[in-house]
Write a protein that holds these residues in place. Structure first.
Motif, PDB file in Angstrom:
ATOM      1  N   SER A 148      13.723  11.511 -25.124  1.00 59.25           N
ATOM      2  CA  SER A 148      13.102  11.091 -23.870  1.00 59.25           C
ATOM      3  C   SER A 148      14.134  10.459 -22.947  1.00 59.25           C
ATOM      4  O   SER A 148      15.123   9.876 -23.396  1.00 59.25           O
ATOM      5  N   SER A 185       7.647  11.957 -26.872  1.00 58.45           N
ATOM      6  CA  SER A 185       7.119  12.193 -25.528  1.00 58.45           C
ATOM      7  C   SER A 185       5.887  11.363 -25.190  1.00 58.45           C
ATOM      8  O   SER A 185       5.597  11.123 -24.016  1.00 58.45           O
ATOM      9  N   MET A 224      12.435  14.825 -20.447  1.00 58.76           N
ATOM     10  CA  MET A 224      12.813  15.162 -21.815  1.00 58.76           C
ATOM     11  C   MET A 224      14.066  16.028 -21.822  1.00 58.76           C
ATOM     12  O   MET A 224      14.323  16.774 -20.873  1.00 58.76           O
ATOM     13  N   LEU A 250       6.630   9.400 -16.906  1.00 59.60           N
ATOM     14  CA  LEU A 250       6.401   9.712 -18.319  1.00 59.60           C
ATOM     15  C   LEU A 250       5.794   8.539 -19.086  1.00 59.60           C
ATOM     16  O   LEU A 250       4.934   8.735 -19.948  1.00 59.60           O
TER      17      LEU A 250
END
Length: 285
Positions: A36, A246, A87, A123
């Motif tokens: 990440s 993630s 990512m 994210l």
């Protein structure tokens, strides 16, 4: 257009090509990692590099890149693709021996290494973290070496689609009555203030986020028990959640249509998510 890394070169994504004889394509003979990126910095790089080396060793595959060089590639892709949150996907296969054969090729066959980025703005601010996710249970029909992070992900993909077809977000896989893990994540329950997650072994992936979250939990004086738990235990738990690179820490509020606990995200998962994101941001490189 994204810049990707292929076998030592940075290329526009439409110019990056892999042979039809590559064993990753023909046999799923390859391993992968996903790291990440938050705020332009990479999370848990060392852990992913160590697990990559382990996966390669377990398959008798040569690593074509040194750790320091691999970090440099990660950083260059973040820079070239202007990734703030997202990512980085890495895949190494046994390469292209020039033809198809079940037997491994000779040691002088060059492995194939590919890295690319996926931009995921916000994210760490997923709305699902506040609402929780819903899952179904499915039979675990994968091969026995789930501790090796290979690219053979067909059954997990099928599991994702089974969940989608049921109007849910994901699936937990069950073997001999016990939960192994999610399709792309490790699984946890909380009962009487104790965090319970399956012990390490060949049955599950040795999650990098899992390792960090459990370490943070212990540092915070939370009780942790590493053992197999049943599907019924999960349905009767006070809380449930998953971890992955993630999703970080994501609460589970429903299993097979039954509410977990109050049917809302619990305090343990929320606290662990907060701790993980805070500490991981501090250590990001």
């Amino acid at each position: 257009m994204r810049t990707v890394y292929l076998n030592g070169k940075y290329l526009p994504e439409n110019e990056a090509n892999v042979s039809v004889f590559d064993r990753g394509f023909l046999f799923a003979d390859g391993v992968y990692e996903v790291t990440s990126v938050l705020g332009g910095k990479i999370l848990d790089f060392d852990g992913h590099a160590v697990r990559l080396e382990r996966s390669l060793n377990e398959l008798g595959m040569r690593n074509p890149i040194e750790k320091a060089d691999l970090l440099a590639v990660h950083r260059e892709l973040v820079r070239a693709n202007d990734i703030s949150d997202g990512m980085i996907y890495l895949q190494i296969t046994r390469g292209n021996p020039g033809d198809r054969d079940f037997a491994y090729p000779s040691d002088d066959t060059e492995p194939t290494i590919v890295l690319f980025t996926q931009s995921k703005p916000g994210l760490a601010d997923s709305p699902a973290a506040k609402t929780g996710i819903k899952i179904i249970s499915i039979e675990d029909q994968r091969w026995g070496r789930r501790d090796i992070k290979t690219v053979q992900l067909l059954y997990p993909s099928m599991g994702k689609m089974m969940a989608k077809g049921a109007g849910c977000d994901d699936a937990w896989m069950v073997e001999d009555g016990h939960v192994t893990e999610g399709t792309s994540n490790n699984a946890y329950i909380v009962k009487d203030d104790k965090i319970i997650t399956r012990h390490l072994g060949n049955e599950i992936l040795h999650g990098i986020t899992r390792k960090a979250v459990l370490a943070f939990a212990r540092e915070a004086q939370m009780k942790v028990e590493e053992r197999a738990f049943t599907l019924e235990e999960a349905k009767n738990a006070d809380e449930a959640f998953i971890t992955s690179a993630s999703t970080f820490v994501m609460p589970v509020v429903e299993i097979d249509g039954e509410a977990v606990g109050t049917g809302t995200p619990g305090t343990v998962a929320a606290r662990l998510r907060e701790i993980y994101l805070t500490e991981s941001r501090k250590a990001a490189i």
